[in-house]
Design a protein around this motif. Structure first.
Motif: not given
Length: 434
Positions: A123-137
């Motif tokens: 969900f977070l990768e879809e909303e923020l993007g895979k490279d966003n710090l909010g879901i990094e790694d």
């Protein structure tokens, strides 16, 4: 703060991780209808596809996740997550592994990250993007611009305990009872009793009986729209609480009409109940509120056709700035001015607290701007705005001094004022009769 940066939730016994963070939930959706062989959609005459309602599952974010995503989307703005009544929910269950994120370093970023579960990660990768710090790694980390505030009432009986490990991760600020609603009254058999006087007396008895502040009456235990607490509100909200939660084991010496006569809660209803209620208020020593005497009526005296011609000096001054002998209202205002000048380092709120702690009979004798605004908003008195006059402090702040200073038929506010001032020589105010 922009409303889009404030996220609010209230904890309750059924709150859990999914209602705080998010989870997959069934939601309503539509899908197109296809023809017999499934190649083309069925179209209406207007050219639109014919569709049908279906139930599908989507990941639905809740307060925490919405605030979390907003903080990463707007890294240059502060975002606030507000949790009301945090002690009414099971914090360990609600926060789950988010507990680890509450440890912050000096810059305000979580010291320890946690792995997001598969659903949350997608969900977070879809909303923020895979490279966003909010879901990094695939990990969660609270940013420095996300602030979490929580409120709780220590007087409420918490349904779930908050463990010490959870408590240590928060900064705590205690908000004491301020006894600030000085213009509220309790109406019993047409007598007006001071709410603050009742509140202080009850709280003193609660503390003496329980050695605890947990069950004391707060400033807004009740919130009458017009500042008048009726007999019905007193009985059904305040005394009912005291009878069931405070005095159920005979503690407090509150339900009495004399030193030797107790009264039960049921006796306050029915025939003679109102009189027993009044007797109970008198036994507790609750102050009757003086009649409102404006500055314009300041020479009114009780049971006499004569004017009160007594004149005063204050710190050697025998007249005001216009050369007029001091009236009661102008004398009180001058006394406050002298105190403010002698304590130029104090704020308006500090001065208000000191004067209110002296328990003057004069209602709202000293108010800050916020106090005055609240009193006016909570009053249906057409003269509410004129019940005080402004003075300026050395630091530029304003204080408002009551004009309701006369000696009424029930309470002698000005006489009480003179007595209290004489008992406070350290205030540097000397009032003498001429």
């Amino acid at each position: 703060v922009s409303k889009e940066n404030i996220f609010r939730t209230t904890f309750h016994p059924d709150s859990d991780y999914s209602t705080f963070v998010g989870a997959y939930k069934p939601t309503r959706d539509e899908r197109p209808l296809y023809g017999l062989f499934g190649k083309e959609t069925v179209r209406l005459k207007d050219g639109k596809d014919l569709s049908e309602d279906i139930i599908t599952y989507k990941f639905i974010p809740q307060a925490f996740l919405n605030a979390y995503m907003q903080a990463y989307r707007k890294p240059n703005e502060n975002v606030y997550l507000i949790i009301e009544e945090i002690n009414r929910g099971n914090c360990a269950q609600i926060f789950g592994d988010l507990f680890q994120l509450l440890d912050r370093n000096e810059s305000g970023v979580s010291e320890y990250t946690i792995k997001a579960d598969a659903d949350l990660k997608v969900f977070l990768e879809e909303e923020l993007g895979k490279d966003n710090l909010g879901i990094e790694d695939g990990e969660l980390c609270l940013p420095s611009n996300l602030y979490i505030y929580a409120t709780m009432n220590t007087s409420d009986q918490s349904l779930f305990p908050i463990d010490s490990a959870f408590k240590r991760r928060w900064d705590w600020e205690y908000e004491p009872i301020k006894y600030k609603n000085t213009d509220w009254v309790i109406d019993v058999q047409s007598n007006k009793y001071s709410w603050v006087s009742f509140q202080k007396e009850i709280n003193k008895r609660i503390f003496e009986a329980t050695s605890s502040e947990d069950k004391m009456l707060g400033d807004y235990f009740v919130n009458p729209s017009d500042g008048v607490i009726t007999e019905k509100m007193l009985l059904n909200k305040i005394l009912f609480y005291l009878w069931n939660d405070v005095c159920k084991d005979g503690e407090g010496d509150i339900f009495k009409v004399s030193d030797t006569n107790d009264v039960s809660f049921s006796e306050l209803y029915g025939d003679g109940g109102k009189q027993k209620l009044a007797d109970m208020m008198n036994y507790l020593g609750v102050e009757l509120v003086q009649e409102d005497i404006d500055e314009d009526d300041e020479n009114e005296v009780e049971d006499s056709d004569k004017k009160d011609n007594t004149r005063y000096s204050i710190n050697g001054e025998i007249a005001d700035e216009n050369g007029k002998a001091w009236g009661k209202g102008t004398l009180v205002r001058r006394a406050v001015e002298i105190y403010c000048n002698n304590n130029a380092q104090d704020t308006a709120a500090q001065i208000r607290d000191i004067w209110m702690s002296a328990n003057f009979v004069i209602p709202h004798i000293v108010e800050t701007d916020e106090d005055r605004e609240q009193r006016i908003n909570n009053s249906d008195d057409p003269k509410a705005k004129g019940r005080s006059k402004e003075i300026k402090l050395p630091n530029g702040e304003s204080l408002h001094v009551s004009t309701q200073v006369g000696d009424g038929k029930k309470r002698k506010g000005f006489t009480d004022f003179l007595s209290k001032i004489k008992s406070k020589p350290e205030w540097g105010i000397d009032i003498q009769e001429l």
